[in-house]
Design a protein around this motif. Structure first.
Motif, PDB file in Angstrom:
ATOM      1  N   ARG A 292       0.838  -1.197   0.000  1.00 24.97           N
ATOM      2  CA  ARG A 292       0.000   0.000   0.000  1.00 24.97           C
ATOM      3  C   ARG A 292       0.874   1.248   0.000  1.00 24.97           C
ATOM      4  O   ARG A 292       1.902   1.283   0.688  1.00 24.97           O
ATOM      5  N   PRO A 293       0.479   2.292  -0.718  1.00 24.59           N
ATOM      6  CA  PRO A 293       1.229   3.554  -0.667  1.00 24.59           C
ATOM      7  C   PRO A 293       1.171   4.169   0.729  1.00 24.59           C
ATOM      8  O   PRO A 293       0.266   3.897   1.523  1.00 24.59           O
ATOM      9  N   SER A 294       2.158   4.983   1.017  1.00 26.99           N
ATOM     10  CA  SER A 294       2.201   5.758   2.279  1.00 26.99           C
ATOM     11  C   SER A 294       2.038   4.870   3.505  1.00 26.99           C
ATOM     12  O   SER A 294       1.345   5.211   4.459  1.00 26.99           O
ATOM     13  N   THR A 295       2.685   3.708   3.488  1.00 29.08           N
ATOM     14  CA  THR A 295       2.534   2.746   4.578  1.00 29.08           C
ATOM     15  C   THR A 295       3.907   2.283   5.063  1.00 29.08           C
ATOM     16  O   THR A 295       4.803   2.017   4.253  1.00 29.08           O
TER      17      THR A 295
ATOM     18  N   THR B  34       6.564   3.158   2.117  1.00 29.20           N
ATOM     19  CA  THR B  34       6.294   3.425   0.711  1.00 29.20           C
ATOM     20  C   THR B  34       5.854   4.880   0.536  1.00 29.20           C
ATOM     21  O   THR B  34       5.170   5.442   1.399  1.00 29.20           O
ATOM     22  N   PRO B  35       6.238   5.509  -0.588  1.00 25.24           N
ATOM     23  CA  PRO B  35       5.798   6.893  -0.816  1.00 25.24           C
ATOM     24  C   PRO B  35       4.322   6.939  -1.220  1.00 25.24           C
ATOM     25  O   PRO B  35       3.694   5.908  -1.481  1.00 25.24           O
ATOM     26  N   ALA B  36       3.798   8.139  -1.271  1.00 28.78           N
ATOM     27  CA  ALA B  36       2.404   8.320  -1.660  1.00 28.78           C
ATOM     28  C   ALA B  36       2.217   7.959  -3.127  1.00 28.78           C
ATOM     29  O   ALA B  36       3.128   8.100  -3.952  1.00 28.78           O
ATOM     30  N   ALA B  37       1.030   7.472  -3.450  1.00 26.92           N
ATOM     31  CA  ALA B  37       0.709   7.145  -4.836  1.00 26.92           C
ATOM     32  C   ALA B  37       0.581   8.429  -5.651  1.00 26.92           C
ATOM     33  O   ALA B  37       0.157   9.470  -5.151  1.00 26.92           O
ATOM     34  N   VAL B  38       0.962   8.341  -6.917  1.00 27.26           N
ATOM     35  CA  VAL B  38       0.866   9.472  -7.829  1.00 27.26           C
ATOM     36  C   VAL B  38      -0.023   9.060  -8.992  1.00 27.26           C
ATOM     37  O   VAL B  38       0.274   8.095  -9.693  1.00 27.26           O
ATOM     38  N   ALA B  39      -1.117   9.795  -9.181  1.00 33.72           N
ATOM     39  CA  ALA B  39      -2.074   9.427 -10.221  1.00 33.72           C
ATOM     40  C   ALA B  39      -1.570   9.851 -11.596  1.00 33.72           C
ATOM     41  O   ALA B  39      -0.968  10.917 -11.765  1.00 33.72           O
ATOM     42  N   ALA B  40      -1.819   9.000 -12.571  1.00 30.59           N
ATOM     43  CA  ALA B  40      -1.580   9.305 -13.986  1.00 30.59           C
ATOM     44  C   ALA B  40      -0.183   9.865 -14.229  1.00 30.59           C
ATOM     45  O   ALA B  40      -0.003  10.879 -14.900  1.00 30.59           O
ATOM     46  N   ASP B  41       0.828   9.205 -13.680  1.00 30.48           N
ATOM     47  CA  ASP B  41       2.214   9.623 -13.899  1.00 30.48           C
ATOM     48  C   ASP B  41       2.840   8.666 -14.910  1.00 30.48           C
ATOM     49  O   ASP B  41       3.076   7.491 -14.612  1.00 30.48           O
ATOM     50  N   HIS B  42       3.132   9.169 -16.091  1.00 28.17           N
ATOM     51  CA  HIS B  42       3.739   8.343 -17.136  1.00 28.17           C
ATOM     52  C   HIS B  42       5.096   8.892 -17.565  1.00 28.17           C
ATOM     53  O   HIS B  42       5.637   8.453 -18.575  1.00 28.17           O
ATOM     54  N   SER B  43       5.622   9.818 -16.800  1.00 22.58           N
ATOM     55  CA  SER B  43       6.887  10.457 -17.144  1.00 22.58           C
ATOM     56  C   SER B  43       8.021   9.845 -16.324  1.00 22.58           C
ATOM     57  O   SER B  43       8.000   9.885 -15.088  1.00 22.58           O
ATOM     58  N   ALA B  44       9.001   9.274 -16.999  1.00 25.18           N
ATOM     59  CA  ALA B  44      10.125   8.638 -16.309  1.00 25.18           C
ATOM     60  C   ALA B  44      11.149   9.669 -15.853  1.00 25.18           C
ATOM     61  O   ALA B  44      11.250  10.755 -16.438  1.00 25.18           O
ATOM     62  N   PRO B  45      11.907   9.382 -14.810  1.00 26.88           N
ATOM     63  CA  PRO B  45      12.982  10.291 -14.381  1.00 26.88           C
ATOM     64  C   PRO B  45      14.052  10.406 -15.473  1.00 26.88           C
ATOM     65  O   PRO B  45      14.142   9.581 -16.390  1.00 26.88           O
ATOM     66  N   THR B  46      14.859  11.440 -15.362  1.00 22.61           N
ATOM     67  CA  THR B  46      15.977  11.596 -16.286  1.00 22.61           C
ATOM     68  C   THR B  46      17.064  10.554 -15.966  1.00 22.61           C
ATOM     69  O   THR B  46      17.113   9.993 -14.870  1.00 22.61           O
ATOM     70  N   ARG B  47      17.924  10.338 -16.922  1.00 22.52           N
ATOM     71  CA  ARG B  47      19.012   9.385 -16.762  1.00 22.52           C
ATOM     72  C   ARG B  47      20.002   9.884 -15.696  1.00 22.52           C
ATOM     73  O   ARG B  47      20.397  11.055 -15.712  1.00 22.52           O
ATOM     74  N   PRO B  48      20.425   9.034 -14.728  1.00 21.01           N
ATOM     75  CA  PRO B  48      21.486   9.453 -13.798  1.00 21.01           C
ATOM     76  C   PRO B  48      22.747   9.809 -14.598  1.00 21.01           C
ATOM     77  O   PRO B  48      23.062   9.162 -15.601  1.00 21.01           O
ATOM     78  N   SER B  49      23.459  10.820 -14.160  1.00 23.28           N
ATOM     79  CA  SER B  49      24.623  11.286 -14.911  1.00 23.28           C
ATOM     80  C   SER B  49      25.901  11.121 -14.092  1.00 23.28           C
ATOM     81  O   SER B  49      25.858  10.843 -12.890  1.00 23.28           O
ATOM     82  N   ALA B  50      27.013  11.294 -14.775  1.00 27.11           N
ATOM     83  CA  ALA B  50      28.352  11.271 -14.174  1.00 27.11           C
ATOM     84  C   ALA B  50      28.576  10.062 -13.267  1.00 27.11           C
ATOM     85  O   ALA B  50      29.021  10.210 -12.122  1.00 27.11           O
ATOM     86  N   PRO B  51      28.285   8.851 -13.732  1.00 28.39           N
ATOM     87  CA  PRO B  51      28.537   7.683 -12.869  1.00 28.39           C
ATOM     88  C   PRO B  51      30.032   7.461 -12.659  1.00 28.39           C
ATOM     89  O   PRO B  51      30.839   7.630 -13.581  1.00 28.39           O
ATOM     90  N   ARG B  52      30.379   7.079 -11.449  1.00 29.46           N
ATOM     91  CA  ARG B  52      31.785   6.849 -11.109  1.00 29.46           C
ATOM     92  C   ARG B  52      31.864   5.604 -10.240  1.00 29.46           C
ATOM     93  O   ARG B  52      30.875   5.187  -9.644  1.00 29.46           O
ATOM     94  N   GLY B  53      33.043   5.047 -10.129  1.00 25.59           N
ATOM     95  CA  GLY B  53      33.207   3.867  -9.302  1.00 25.59           C
ATOM     96  C   GLY B  53      34.652   3.617  -8.962  1.00 25.59           C
ATOM     97  O   GLY B  53      35.566   4.082  -9.653  1.00 25.59           O
ATOM     98  N   ARG B  54      34.860   2.899  -7.879  1.00 22.15           N
ATOM     99  CA  ARG B  54      36.206   2.492  -7.481  1.00 22.15           C
ATOM    100  C   ARG B  54      36.107   1.188  -6.691  1.00 22.15           C
ATOM    101  O   ARG B  54      35.082   0.898  -6.055  1.00 22.15           O
ATOM    102  N   ALA B  55      37.168   0.412  -6.761  1.00 23.67           N
ATOM    103  CA  ALA B  55      37.208  -0.819  -5.978  1.00 23.67           C
ATOM    104  C   ALA B  55      37.368  -0.479  -4.503  1.00 23.67           C
ATOM    105  O   ALA B  55      38.117   0.425  -4.137  1.00 23.67           O
TER     106      ALA B  55
END
Length: 328
Positions: free
Chosen positions: A94-97, A123-144
């Protein structure tokens, strides 16, 4: 007669608990014949993060001897996953639970270990009629981060309703998830000297997923010859008590990601017993003492290895030779 064959398994356990060096308050559980071994320990490193308004991603460290993991929401078992996995998305929430999750390991004989510590996720609150995806994460980095883990980071995505979580993929497989406010993660359970490719995707509360960030390619250092996972500072001495001889061991646990709760003691080239810590396992110095017989002047070769958090055996410590003392 010499060595461990002098006592049957139930008397051996009594002798071990009577040894001068206490080990886990004699609360260890071994793999003696007749008791079929011990059930798996409680999974460690359990975490939970909301993935969408109706799902939570639950993760834990691999547990030795686990054939199946049972995931509980409160007191209700909601999922089972094979022992080769250590994460799952719990859906239809359930949302918001606020939810509470625990994990138990079950071995091949059907024995259930204790529950893990409880973790919470809302869980976060439900969002009605949301069909827009987030933007791509940028500047990924990594190290051992050592030979068995990597540290990943990225710049935050944006979304018209807010980012709920980030999913980390190894190749095509989702292996981790963190909350939408986090822009870093540590991936554990890797192998030394191995090339990996990781990508990150953002997810909103409606379940819309962004395109993957550019891949981060890393090779963990070292070789998988066991040296990086072997106990160090291994010492072996002998003492006499109540007319019998005991071997006293001490070592520094291997520095690995996660908790080491099980060790195998090898005596004269053969497994002698397993030591399983039921509570908090030692991190700086481990000690153990066990019965080897009543005869003086008997030499023994001994070494130890750890069951790693990923469920595989680490390398053996250096082998030591110890001789029971003169008779009294």
């Amino acid at each position: 007669m010499r060595g461990l064959s002098l006592l049957p398994s139930h008397l051996l356990r009594i002798a071990l608990c009577a040894a001068l060096v206490p080990v886990a308050s004699c609360g260890w559980t071994g793999t003696d014949e007749g008791n079929g071994g011990s059930p798996p320990g409680a999974p460690t490193g359990v975490s939970a993060a909301a993935g969408t308004a109706t799902s939570v991603h639950v993760m834990w460290n691999t547990t030795a001897r686990a054939k199946v993991y049972e995931v509980y929401r409160g007191t209700t078992k909601v999922m089972e996953v094979p022992g080769s996995r250590h994460m799952v998305d719990v859906t239809r929430l359930r949302p918001s639970t606020l939810y509470v999750f625990t994990v138990r390991a079950r071995d091949a004989e059907g024995r259930l270990g204790p529950r893990s510590r409880a973790v919470r996720a809302k869980t976060p609150a439900a969002v009605a009629a949301d069909h827009s995806a987030p933007t791509r994460p940028s500047a990924p980095r990594g190290r051992a981060a050592g030979s068995r883990a990597v540290q990943l980071s990225w710049s935050a995505s944006t979304d018209d309703r807010g980012v709920a979580s980030y999913d980390i993929h190894q190749g095509e497989t989702k292996i981790h998830s963190v909350g939408g406010s986090q822009t870093a993660a540590v991936v554990t359970g890797l192998r030394p000297g191995t090339a990996y490719s990781f990508t990150v995707r953002a997810r909103d509360a409606a379940g819309n997923v962004s395109p993957a960030a550019p891949a981060v390619r890393l090779t963990t250092p070292g070789t998988d010859d066991g040296r990086a996972t072997a106990p160090t500072g291994f010492r072996a001495t002998s003492h006499r008590a109540d007319g019998a001889y005991y071997v006293d061991l001490s070592w520094v646990p291997p520095r690995v990601d996660g908790e080491v709760t099980e060790y195998q003691i090898q005596l004269d080239g053969r497994p002698a017993t397993s030591l399983v810590y039921g509570g908090d396992a030692p991190r700086d110095l481990a000690t153990y003492s066990f019965y080897v017989g009543r005869d003086a002047g008997i030499g023994h070769r001994v070494r130890v290895r750890a069951m790693l958090p990923d469920g595989t055996w680490g390398g053996f410590s250096a082998e030591r030779t110890v001789t029971t003392g003169p008779g009294r």
